[in-house]
Design a protein around this motif. Structure first.
Motif, PDB file in Angstrom:
ATOM      1  N   SER A  17       0.808  -1.216   0.000  1.00 22.66           N
ATOM      2  CA  SER A  17       0.000   0.000   0.000  1.00 22.66           C
ATOM      3  C   SER A  17       0.842   1.268   0.000  1.00 22.66           C
ATOM      4  CB  SER A  17      -0.934   0.009   1.217  1.00 22.66           C
ATOM      5  OG  SER A  17      -0.190  -0.043   2.419  1.00 22.66           O
ATOM      6  N   THR A  18       2.157   1.145   0.260  1.00 23.68           N
ATOM      7  CA  THR A  18       3.001   2.338   0.272  1.00 23.68           C
ATOM      8  C   THR A  18       3.264   2.863  -1.144  1.00 23.68           C
ATOM      9  OG1 THR A  18       5.007   0.969   0.238  1.00 23.68           O
ATOM     10  CG2 THR A  18       4.158   1.615   2.401  1.00 23.68           C
ATOM     11  N   ALA A  19       3.027   2.037  -2.168  1.00 20.37           N
ATOM     12  CA  ALA A  19       3.267   2.459  -3.545  1.00 20.37           C
ATOM     13  C   ALA A  19       2.122   3.344  -4.034  1.00 20.37           C
ATOM     14  CB  ALA A  19       3.411   1.245  -4.454  1.00 20.37           C
ATOM     15  N   ARG A  20       2.461   4.474  -4.668  1.00 20.07           N
ATOM     16  CA  ARG A  20       1.451   5.344  -5.256  1.00 20.07           C
ATOM     17  C   ARG A  20       1.313   5.015  -6.744  1.00 20.07           C
ATOM     18  NH1 ARG A  20       3.777  11.088  -3.889  1.00 20.07           N
ATOM     19  NH2 ARG A  20       5.431  10.128  -5.121  1.00 20.07           N
ATOM     20  N   GLU A  21       0.186   5.388  -7.325  1.00 15.96           N
ATOM     21  CA  GLU A  21      -0.072   5.112  -8.729  1.00 15.96           C
ATOM     22  C   GLU A  21      -0.204   6.419  -9.503  1.00 15.96           C
ATOM     23  OE1 GLU A  21      -3.412   2.512  -9.089  1.00 15.96           O
ATOM     24  OE2 GLU A  21      -2.406   0.847  -8.065  1.00 15.96           O
ATOM     25  N   HIS A  22       0.407   6.457 -10.680  1.00 16.53           N
ATOM     26  CA  HIS A  22       0.353   7.638 -11.542  1.00 16.53           C
ATOM     27  C   HIS A  22      -0.071   7.222 -12.947  1.00 16.53           C
ATOM     28  CE1 HIS A  22       2.904   9.847  -8.566  1.00 16.53           C
ATOM     29  NE2 HIS A  22       3.494   8.675  -8.438  1.00 16.53           N
ATOM     30  N   VAL A  23      -0.892   8.032 -13.573  1.00 19.32           N
ATOM     31  CA  VAL A  23      -1.212   7.860 -14.993  1.00 19.32           C
ATOM     32  C   VAL A  23      -0.657   9.077 -15.719  1.00 19.32           C
ATOM     33  CG1 VAL A  23      -3.019   7.635 -16.717  1.00 19.32           C
ATOM     34  CG2 VAL A  23      -3.294   6.531 -14.493  1.00 19.32           C
ATOM     35  N   ILE A  24       0.258   8.839 -16.660  1.00 13.70           N
ATOM     36  CA  ILE A  24       0.949   9.929 -17.361  1.00 13.70           C
ATOM     37  C   ILE A  24       0.440  10.010 -18.804  1.00 13.70           C
ATOM     38  CG2 ILE A  24       3.176  10.851 -18.087  1.00 13.70           C
ATOM     39  CD1 ILE A  24       2.818  10.748 -15.055  1.00 13.70           C
ATOM     40  N   PRO A  25      -0.260  11.095 -19.161  1.00 11.58           N
ATOM     41  CA  PRO A  25      -0.725  11.254 -20.537  1.00 11.58           C
ATOM     42  C   PRO A  25       0.433  11.615 -21.470  1.00 11.58           C
ATOM     43  CG  PRO A  25      -1.293  13.187 -19.242  1.00 11.58           C
ATOM     44  CD  PRO A  25      -0.673  12.217 -18.294  1.00 11.58           C
ATOM     45  N   VAL A  26       0.514  10.929 -22.606  1.00 11.65           N
ATOM     46  CA  VAL A  26       1.630  11.128 -23.537  1.00 11.65           C
ATOM     47  C   VAL A  26       1.099  11.320 -24.953  1.00 11.65           C
ATOM     48  CG1 VAL A  26       3.733  10.114 -24.512  1.00 11.65           C
ATOM     49  CG2 VAL A  26       3.136   9.663 -22.124  1.00 11.65           C
ATOM     50  N   TRP A  27       1.615  12.326 -25.632  1.00  6.64           N
ATOM     51  CA  TRP A  27       1.352  12.486 -27.065  1.00  6.64           C
ATOM     52  C   TRP A  27       2.462  11.756 -27.808  1.00  6.64           C
ATOM     53  CZ3 TRP A  27       3.189  16.900 -30.559  1.00  6.64           C
ATOM     54  CH2 TRP A  27       2.670  16.734 -31.856  1.00  6.64           C
ATOM     55  N   TYR A  28       2.126  10.605 -28.369  1.00  5.42           N
ATOM     56  CA  TYR A  28       3.066   9.812 -29.150  1.00  5.42           C
ATOM     57  C   TYR A  28       2.978  10.269 -30.602  1.00  5.42           C
ATOM     58  CZ  TYR A  28       3.131   6.462 -25.212  1.00  5.42           C
ATOM     59  OH  TYR A  28       3.258   5.850 -23.980  1.00  5.42           O
ATOM     60  N   ASP A  29       4.072  10.790 -31.117  1.00  5.92           N
ATOM     61  CA  ASP A  29       4.064  11.281 -32.495  1.00  5.92           C
ATOM     62  C   ASP A  29       5.512  11.388 -32.986  1.00  5.92           C
ATOM     63  OD1 ASP A  29       2.141  12.723 -34.585  1.00  5.92           O
ATOM     64  OD2 ASP A  29       4.016  13.871 -34.514  1.00  5.92           O
ATOM     65  N   PRO A  30       5.781  11.070 -34.259  1.00  7.50           N
ATOM     66  CA  PRO A  30       7.154  11.130 -34.764  1.00  7.50           C
ATOM     67  C   PRO A  30       7.806  12.504 -34.647  1.00  7.50           C
ATOM     68  CG  PRO A  30       5.777   9.869 -36.253  1.00  7.50           C
ATOM     69  CD  PRO A  30       4.856  10.492 -35.257  1.00  7.50           C
TER      70      PRO A  30
END
Length: 237
Positions: free
Chosen positions: A89-102
């Motif tokens: 439970s000590t681990a936090r969760e992150h969602v990182i939005p990424v623009w994938y583009d050449p």
């Protein structure tokens, strides 16, 4: 979870000790690494200058005006004796939005071509799993994360770039990471995020801690701009 480690203590400098916990990289090691981190911080107290956990080790930098070498070793050994793994439970969760583009991820198409798959499939695979933040280093807020799917594992560039923009998301072997600020770098860049990894005005200036869980989420260009993202294309090496 990995079996209980047998810690080994090494002297690496007149004011530093290295704790070796494991011989191979595995996210199942993290409960033990986090437990060792907590126990060492408590034992050393004000005599601790810095404690740096990594994939398989922890580096203890202590104040030689407060502790002799023998005292530091004794504190470290006492802290590691009878170690119990940290709770998940000590681990936090992150969602990182990424623009994938050449335009901002020049190796996206290179990796796709090597694997004979589409860039969209590279993106899907990169976003398909959670990554463990094993260690912080290289630059403030920079987290070394893994493990990337084996098929995506790609060696570092033979010639590093002089300037990699802040927010660049890359792969090196089975590691993935985000550049928190513009800097030189040799990782294979897939895209870019507008998320700030290091912010002196934030209560916790580094977004990630060792042991955190990170997932990447693909977004389109318009969303990236709305989030404050910089769409300036990557410079040539």
């Amino acid at each position: 979870m990995s079996p209980a480690p047998t810690p080994r203590l090494e002297t690496v400098a007149m004011d530093a000790l290295m704790v070796r916990l494991f011989s191979r990289i595995d996210e199942a090691n993290m409960p033990w690494t986090l437990a060792a981190d907590s126990a060492l911080r408590e034992r050393f107290g004000a005599a601790l200058i810095d404690l740096v956990p990594s994939y398989t080790t922890l580096l203890i930098h202590y104040d030689v005006t407060r502790l002799t070498h023998a005292e530091a070793r004794a504190l470290a050994l006492a802290a590691l004796d009878g170690l119990e793994p940290a709770a998940a439970s000590t681990a936090r969760e992150h969602v990182i939005p990424v623009w994938y583009d050449p335009s901002v991820g020049p190796e996206l198409e290179t990796i796709a071509a090597r694997l004979e798959i589409s860039p969209q499939e590279v993106i899907r695979r990169h976003c398909a799993r959670d990554y463990c933040a094993f260690a912080l280093g290289f630059a403030p807020g920079y987290a070394f994360m893994g493990l990337v799917e084996e098929t995506l594992a790609t060696p570092r560039l033979e010639t590093p770039r002089q300037r990699v923009p802040a927010g660049s998301v890359g792969i090196a072997e089975r590691q993935t990471a985000i550049y928190p600020m513009r800097s030189p770098g040799g990782w294979n860049i897939l895209g870019r995020t507008a998320v700030k990894l290091f912010d002196r005005d934030r209560e916790e200036i580094s977004l990630f801690r060792p042991g955190d869980r990170v997932r990447f989420e693909a977004i389109d260009r318009a969303t990236f701009i709305d989030q404050g993202g910089d769409v300036t294309p990557m410079e040539e090496r």
